[in-house]
Design an enzyme around this catalytic site. Structure first.
Site, PDB file in Angstrom:
ATOM      1  N   ASP B   5     -66.097 -14.983  10.750  1.00  0.00           N
ATOM      2  CA  ASP B   5     -66.792 -16.125  10.142  1.00  0.00           C
ATOM      3  C   ASP B   5     -66.383 -17.349  10.966  1.00  0.00           C
ATOM      4  O   ASP B   5     -65.262 -17.843  10.852  1.00  0.00           O
ATOM      5  CB  ASP B   5     -66.356 -16.239   8.676  1.00  0.00           C
ATOM      6  CG  ASP B   5     -66.757 -17.559   8.040  1.00  0.00           C
ATOM      7  OD1 ASP B   5     -67.623 -18.263   8.590  1.00  0.00           O
ATOM      8  OD2 ASP B   5     -66.182 -17.879   6.974  1.00  0.00           O
ATOM      9  N   ASN B  10     -62.258 -23.497  12.232  1.00  0.00           N
ATOM     10  CA  ASN B  10     -61.532 -22.234  12.330  1.00  0.00           C
ATOM     11  C   ASN B  10     -62.457 -21.045  12.542  1.00  0.00           C
ATOM     12  O   ASN B  10     -63.632 -21.089  12.174  1.00  0.00           O
ATOM     13  CB  ASN B  10     -60.743 -21.984  11.028  1.00  0.00           C
ATOM     14  CG  ASN B  10     -59.588 -22.948  10.851  1.00  0.00           C
ATOM     15  OD1 ASN B  10     -58.737 -23.076  11.727  1.00  0.00           O
ATOM     16  ND2 ASN B  10     -59.570 -23.648   9.732  1.00  0.00           N
ATOM     17  N   ASP B  72     -73.333 -19.675   6.911  1.00  0.00           N
ATOM     18  CA  ASP B  72     -72.092 -19.542   6.140  1.00  0.00           C
ATOM     19  C   ASP B  72     -72.355 -19.777   4.650  1.00  0.00           C
ATOM     20  O   ASP B  72     -71.784 -19.109   3.792  1.00  0.00           O
ATOM     21  CB  ASP B  72     -71.014 -20.503   6.664  1.00  0.00           C
ATOM     22  CG  ASP B  72     -71.502 -21.939   6.791  1.00  0.00           C
ATOM     23  OD1 ASP B  72     -72.735 -22.196   6.717  1.00  0.00           O
ATOM     24  OD2 ASP B  72     -70.650 -22.833   6.979  1.00  0.00           O
ATOM     25  N   SER B  90     -63.798 -27.873   6.251  1.00  0.00           N
ATOM     26  CA  SER B  90     -63.907 -29.179   6.911  1.00  0.00           C
ATOM     27  C   SER B  90     -65.096 -29.953   6.332  1.00  0.00           C
ATOM     28  O   SER B  90     -65.074 -31.174   6.263  1.00  0.00           O
ATOM     29  CB  SER B  90     -64.003 -29.032   8.431  1.00  0.00           C
ATOM     30  OG  SER B  90     -64.834 -27.970   8.794  1.00  0.00           O
TER      31      SER B  90
END
Lengths: 206, 206
Positions: B5, B10, B72, B90
């Site tokens: 992912d 990240n 996502d 974020s």
């Protein structure tokens, strides 16, 4: 009598008739007497060296339990007996006045900060702060989602504090926010009015 | 089966048992087959050059009127029939699912973005995102004012959408936000569960 309201982004001037502003980076000390308030640490040094400048910070008689309240917020609240005072600039400050006493408040990032935050997260998140937005509908695309998430938190935060109190807006982004509130008032020179009141009180006391 | 992912900050890995993450700047293409979703334009080029990677984007059967919904967010919603899905990273994405259909949503800057925004406005505005906060009281100092104005907008925005629906959190900042909501559920691997479901459906269809 020249008044200066020195913020983090702009310096605003008021000569009793006219208001004008310049970017804080371009600020030069006036070469005639002036009164000022300043929340910008970088400019404070410069001001300390001025022979003409009078800092008004200590002139406000402003009881509050809030520790470290910015002098710009004090000035904005200084002529308000009852109401919620919103100063919408690079930060949006919200302060509650009841019975002439400050009851607390908070600071949110301003509209241009929100735009920057999104851009820093991803190049796909381009927020237009002037885009039309319908707060009654969940967004159905990215552009709507970003402006919705910029405006609605500000509206919800202010409405939560407001209750039945008058709502008073000032600051560069005030006109963008005003349409989202019922019975809100725009007072462009609210901070200067507070400064004028402090000066008048000082003169009367002397 | 290795799942990736890939976000803006990240890369999260899941091998069916264990989850781990690394900063997106350190990302290297795995040298064995993997499935991925990616919302980071800078990594997409790299992925296109991979012989092993399978993009799952087209594998989600996800009806929505929302144009440009990030994959996502689709993955996070994919196993949720009814509820509000919050992915707090974020960015904080909030999506409404009813009757298995996506009904809209929005994106807010994440907790670390809020901290950055304040710091960019003034060196005096240092926000600690982990500071305790009482949302029932108007703040009485700067540190409280900043954390209040970081957390409360998120709470108000989510509560406004939620109504009586279940509330499901995922993402790195989920645990910080969870205590502010009644009956909210934390599902750490929600995005990976959505990816697994899409893979399973594809296999069953073949």
């Amino acid at each position: 009598m020249l008044l200066l309201d020195i913020g983090n982004t702009n310096v605003k001037y008021f000569d009793g008739h006219r208001v004008w502003r310049e970017r804080v980076e371009a600020f030069q000390l006036p070469d005639a007497p002036f009164y000022y308030i300043c929340v910008n640490p970088r400019v404070e040094e410069k001001l300390a060296a001025s022979a003409y400048g009078q800092d008004l910070k200590a002139w406000f008689d402003f009881p509050t339990r809030y520790s470290g309240l910015g002098v710009d917020r004090i000035a904005a609240c200084y002529t308000v007996e009852e109401g919620v005072v919103v100063d919408a600039g690079s930060a949006i400050t919200v302060d509650l006045m009841r019975g002439g006493v400050h009851r607390g408040g908070f600071i949110m990032p301003g509209l241009s900060s929100a735009k920057e935050s999104f851009a820093n997260i991803s190049s796909k998140l381009i927020c237009d702060p002037h885009r039309e937005v319908d707060l009654t509908q969940l967004p159905q695309n990215t552009a709507d989602a970003l402006i919705y998430a910029t405006i609605n938190p500000i509206v919800l935060m202010i409405e939560e504090v407001r209750g039945d109190l008058p709502l008073i807006f000032t600051g560069g982004d005030a006109k963008r926010l005003l349409p989202f509130f019922k019975d809100a008032r725009f007072r462009e020179n609210l901070v200067f009015e507070g400064m004028q009141k402090a000066i008048k009180e000082k003169r009367n006391a002397c």
